[in-house]
Scaffold this motif. Sequence first.
Motif, PDB file in Angstrom:
ATOM      1  N   GLU A 122      12.399 -70.072 -27.098  1.00 30.56           N
ATOM      2  CA  GLU A 122      12.733 -68.918 -26.265  1.00 30.56           C
ATOM      3  C   GLU A 122      13.687 -69.292 -25.130  1.00 30.56           C
ATOM      4  O   GLU A 122      14.630 -68.553 -24.830  1.00 30.56           O
ATOM      5  N   GLU A 123      13.433 -70.435 -24.503  1.00 28.23           N
ATOM      6  CA  GLU A 123      14.134 -70.783 -23.275  1.00 28.23           C
ATOM      7  C   GLU A 123      15.301 -71.757 -23.449  1.00 28.23           C
ATOM      8  O   GLU A 123      16.201 -71.793 -22.617  1.00 28.23           O
ATOM      9  N   ARG A 124      15.276 -72.576 -24.488  1.00 29.68           N
ATOM     10  CA  ARG A 124      16.314 -73.582 -24.714  1.00 29.68           C
ATOM     11  C   ARG A 124      16.551 -74.420 -23.446  1.00 29.68           C
ATOM     12  O   ARG A 124      17.648 -74.455 -22.883  1.00 29.68           O
ATOM     13  N   PRO A 125      15.538 -75.119 -22.968  1.00 28.37           N
ATOM     14  CA  PRO A 125      15.698 -75.894 -21.728  1.00 28.37           C
ATOM     15  C   PRO A 125      16.660 -77.070 -21.906  1.00 28.37           C
ATOM     16  O   PRO A 125      16.833 -77.592 -23.010  1.00 28.37           O
ATOM     17  N   ASP A 126      17.258 -77.489 -20.787  1.00 29.73           N
ATOM     18  CA  ASP A 126      18.156 -78.647 -20.792  1.00 29.73           C
ATOM     19  C   ASP A 126      17.410 -79.930 -20.448  1.00 29.73           C
ATOM     20  O   ASP A 126      17.889 -81.030 -20.735  1.00 29.73           O
ATOM     21  N   LEU A 127      16.256 -79.793 -19.816  1.00 26.36           N
ATOM     22  CA  LEU A 127      15.442 -80.945 -19.418  1.00 26.36           C
ATOM     23  C   LEU A 127      13.990 -80.509 -19.392  1.00 26.36           C
ATOM     24  O   LEU A 127      13.684 -79.381 -18.988  1.00 26.36           O
ATOM     25  N   VAL A 128      13.087 -81.392 -19.819  1.00 26.44           N
ATOM     26  CA  VAL A 128      11.646 -81.150 -19.709  1.00 26.44           C
ATOM     27  C   VAL A 128      11.065 -82.162 -18.733  1.00 26.44           C
ATOM     28  O   VAL A 128      11.335 -83.360 -18.830  1.00 26.44           O
ATOM     29  N   VAL A 129      10.295 -81.663 -17.780  1.00 30.29           N
ATOM     30  CA  VAL A 129       9.551 -82.521 -16.854  1.00 30.29           C
ATOM     31  C   VAL A 129       8.088 -82.486 -17.257  1.00 30.29           C
ATOM     32  O   VAL A 129       7.454 -81.424 -17.250  1.00 30.29           O
ATOM     33  N   LEU A 130       7.552 -83.631 -17.620  1.00 31.37           N
ATOM     34  CA  LEU A 130       6.129 -83.785 -17.929  1.00 31.37           C
ATOM     35  C   LEU A 130       5.466 -84.271 -16.647  1.00 31.37           C
ATOM     36  O   LEU A 130       5.633 -85.424 -16.245  1.00 31.37           O
ATOM     37  N   LYS A 186       8.988 -62.711 -18.904  1.00 30.30           N
ATOM     38  CA  LYS A 186       9.063 -63.609 -17.765  1.00 30.30           C
ATOM     39  C   LYS A 186       8.028 -63.141 -16.735  1.00 30.30           C
ATOM     40  O   LYS A 186       8.052 -61.988 -16.312  1.00 30.30           O
ATOM     41  N   ILE A 187       7.123 -64.028 -16.379  1.00 33.63           N
ATOM     42  CA  ILE A 187       6.041 -63.664 -15.465  1.00 33.63           C
ATOM     43  C   ILE A 187       6.386 -64.142 -14.062  1.00 33.63           C
ATOM     44  O   ILE A 187       6.772 -65.298 -13.858  1.00 33.63           O
ATOM     45  N   ASP A 188       6.210 -63.267 -13.063  1.00 32.43           N
ATOM     46  CA  ASP A 188       6.422 -63.600 -11.643  1.00 32.43           C
ATOM     47  C   ASP A 188       7.796 -64.225 -11.408  1.00 32.43           C
ATOM     48  O   ASP A 188       7.925 -65.254 -10.736  1.00 32.43           O
ATOM     49  N   GLU A 189       8.835 -63.603 -11.963  1.00 32.82           N
ATOM     50  CA  GLU A 189      10.194 -64.117 -11.760  1.00 32.82           C
ATOM     51  C   GLU A 189      10.537 -64.061 -10.271  1.00 32.82           C
ATOM     52  O   GLU A 189      10.306 -63.062  -9.594  1.00 32.82           O
ATOM     53  N   LEU A 190      11.118 -65.154  -9.758  1.00 34.48           N
ATOM     54  CA  LEU A 190      11.276 -65.299  -8.316  1.00 34.48           C
ATOM     55  C   LEU A 190      12.492 -66.168  -8.005  1.00 34.48           C
ATOM     56  O   LEU A 190      12.649 -67.256  -8.572  1.00 34.48           O
ATOM     57  N   ILE A 191      13.352 -65.697  -7.095  1.00 35.73           N
ATOM     58  CA  ILE A 191      14.453 -66.518  -6.582  1.00 35.73           C
ATOM     59  C   ILE A 191      13.915 -67.321  -5.406  1.00 35.73           C
ATOM     60  O   ILE A 191      13.428 -66.744  -4.419  1.00 35.73           O
ATOM     61  N   ILE A 192      13.995 -68.637  -5.482  1.00 33.46           N
ATOM     62  CA  ILE A 192      13.467 -69.478  -4.407  1.00 33.46           C
ATOM     63  C   ILE A 192      14.574 -70.144  -3.595  1.00 33.46           C
ATOM     64  O   ILE A 192      14.346 -70.575  -2.466  1.00 33.46           O
ATOM     65  N   VAL A 193      15.767 -70.257  -4.178  1.00 30.02           N
ATOM     66  CA  VAL A 193      16.928 -70.805  -3.472  1.00 30.02           C
ATOM     67  C   VAL A 193      18.117 -69.916  -3.789  1.00 30.02           C
ATOM     68  O   VAL A 193      18.323 -69.544  -4.951  1.00 30.02           O
ATOM     69  N   ASP A 194      18.900 -69.578  -2.767  1.00 25.81           N
ATOM     70  CA  ASP A 194      20.098 -68.767  -2.995  1.00 25.81           C
ATOM     71  C   ASP A 194      21.163 -69.189  -1.990  1.00 25.81           C
ATOM     72  O   ASP A 194      20.848 -69.398  -0.803  1.00 25.81           O
ATOM     73  N   GLY A 195      22.387 -69.353  -2.484  1.00 27.95           N
ATOM     74  CA  GLY A 195      23.458 -69.817  -1.611  1.00 27.95           C
ATOM     75  C   GLY A 195      23.187 -71.190  -1.031  1.00 27.95           C
ATOM     76  O   GLY A 195      23.659 -71.535   0.058  1.00 27.95           O
ATOM     77  N   GLY A 196      22.400 -71.989  -1.764  1.00 24.40           N
ATOM     78  CA  GLY A 196      22.089 -73.338  -1.317  1.00 24.40           C
ATOM     79  C   GLY A 196      21.022 -73.408  -0.238  1.00 24.40           C
ATOM     80  O   GLY A 196      20.815 -74.465   0.370  1.00 24.40           O
ATOM     81  N   LYS A 197      20.322 -72.280   0.027  1.00 25.89           N
ATOM     82  CA  LYS A 197      19.293 -72.260   1.060  1.00 25.89           C
ATOM     83  C   LYS A 197      17.971 -71.743   0.497  1.00 25.89           C
ATOM     84  O   LYS A 197      17.958 -70.860  -0.372  1.00 25.89           O
ATOM     85  N   VAL A 198      16.875 -72.273   1.019  1.00 27.03           N
ATOM     86  CA  VAL A 198      15.553 -71.772   0.656  1.00 27.03           C
ATOM     87  C   VAL A 198      15.419 -70.352   1.189  1.00 27.03           C
ATOM     88  O   VAL A 198      15.737 -70.080   2.358  1.00 27.03           O
ATOM     89  N   VAL A 199      14.968 -69.437   0.317  1.00 28.68           N
ATOM     90  CA  VAL A 199      14.879 -68.036   0.731  1.00 28.68           C
ATOM     91  C   VAL A 199      13.473 -67.495   0.507  1.00 28.68           C
ATOM     92  O   VAL A 199      12.767 -67.917  -0.406  1.00 28.68           O
ATOM     93  N   ALA A 200      13.095 -66.550   1.356  1.00 30.06           N
ATOM     94  CA  ALA A 200      11.812 -65.855   1.206  1.00 30.06           C
ATOM     95  C   ALA A 200      11.952 -64.794   0.127  1.00 30.06           C
ATOM     96  O   ALA A 200      13.066 -64.328  -0.167  1.00 30.06           O
TER      97      ALA A 200
END
Length: 559
Positions: free
Chosen positions: A268-276, A541-555
Amino acid sequence: MTRRIVRTIVQTSTAAIFTFIVIFFLDRHYRVLPNAIHTYLPTHHHGSVITDITLTTCSSLNPFSSCKLDPKKWHRVEKDLYLKQSVLSSAYLHVQRKREEELTSEDKVVIDVTVGRLNPSKSSENSDSEEKWESRPGGLWIKRSSKRGVSDSKSAVTAVDVLFGDDAIEARAGWMLTGSTALLLDGGRKFHAAHITVRRGAPVEITKPVPRVKDNGRYKIMQLADIHFSTGVGKCRDSLPGGWDEKHGGKCEADTRTIDFIERVIEEERPDLVVLSGDQVNGETSPDTQSAIFKYAQLLIKHKIPYVSIFGNHDDEGSMSRAAQMELIEALPYSLSKAGPVDVDGVGNYYIEVLAQGSSGHSAITVYLLDTHAYSPNERKYHGYDWLKQNQIDWFRQTAKGLKKAHKEYRKHHMDVAFIHIPIPEYRDMNLTIVGEWMREASTAPAYNSGFYGALVEEGVMMVSCGHDHVNEYCGLKSINAEGQQPKPALWMCYAGATGFGGYAGYGGFHRKIRIFDFNTNEARITTWKRSEWGEDVGKKIDELIIVDGGKVVAPMQG
């Protein structure tokens, strides 16, 4: 006269040595020596070949039985074929091996291995060949050849190992299981099936992939938390929905169902990297850790996805230490995992750089990974789990500061993120801005706060994500309160939710989750969401959320 004789002897000896060197060079590089001189010098690979394999069984009831053979002739594969789960019996594979240059005309080289009750020659198309199958204990059959040059070919068996479980799979390059039939040992289905795996020819050199942002500026990381794989298929814990077991043959195989879930989300997602992010192995049900590791590794290798891993508190409760596991994982295809500095506490303190799109040599994303250890070293004073040590925090600070100059050369916003297994104490802060299921279980962060949160914020890390607490799946934003000013968003702290059916998932019912982080380097944006294994949210997609925008942490956006 005496001096002339000595000089003549020296000249003759020098000439003889020079002639030998020339002949040896020609032999190794041009293979033109006459047969009388040519003695098994390798071309395809250096090292040893297997000349014989056997199996020994011993019993604690029989003092005359032994699982040891002459160590001058035999090398024992140090895995009890009963995985030390039999009270009375033990069994081991043994191999004879020689370096190729030591082989004589009397030696035979193993070129094939199989397991079965019947002689394979009876069903073989090449039953009339010169090499015949030879029987060994445990239903083991080997085929050997004394033909000139066979030791120097790709058919020569150069290493032998054992993997366990009905779902055993080989992940190492150049290795292959000998078939679907397990060794025939007393006890049958009572014990984990033992499968022989072999390597032919030289060890295969592994080329590590270079992580790079795609041409469209996107890069996607999939976090697999707490997959809890076992030796064998494993048993499900707290599986949902109710009655699932009865509808699927009367049993829920934990690792089989977990792999199916992971594979579906990969597609579904075709990730570029997996973090275990730790607890890949369920130690108490993994008497052979290697077999558990290969299951997740082969899945990612099959899909050609680079992956990195850190350890949780259960990974080294099986048959292998963290150091031994990391040595194994580092050598697997598509693995970017590293042991990290030897003078820093833990195994697996390292980082990887994701390069910008195109042919750029600049890093667009840095992923930090740290070992959060296991249980408290001072249970009386600090109950619960261990914490990141000062030398780990110092290493992180020094590394981050050392990378900043190069990161500033990247013309867009560089983004730093981190992954750990056990949450840091700030996850317990009741004043966090929360998105997602809030505290299904209390955060089991360590009781001692070693200050890693402050280091993350000071070095500009925008997000840290953990596992460990299986049914916590929220992201929490902690803000810095400056006196007289509005609180400033500082760091998102996410939980991944547990992926594996081998671990618990109680506390009111929980569908296994996988967390995704989507990086848009064009906008310097990080968006995260989850995927569910079951329920009405499957495919969403569950609880989709932007956490960084324009290089800054956002609420999170209100409303």
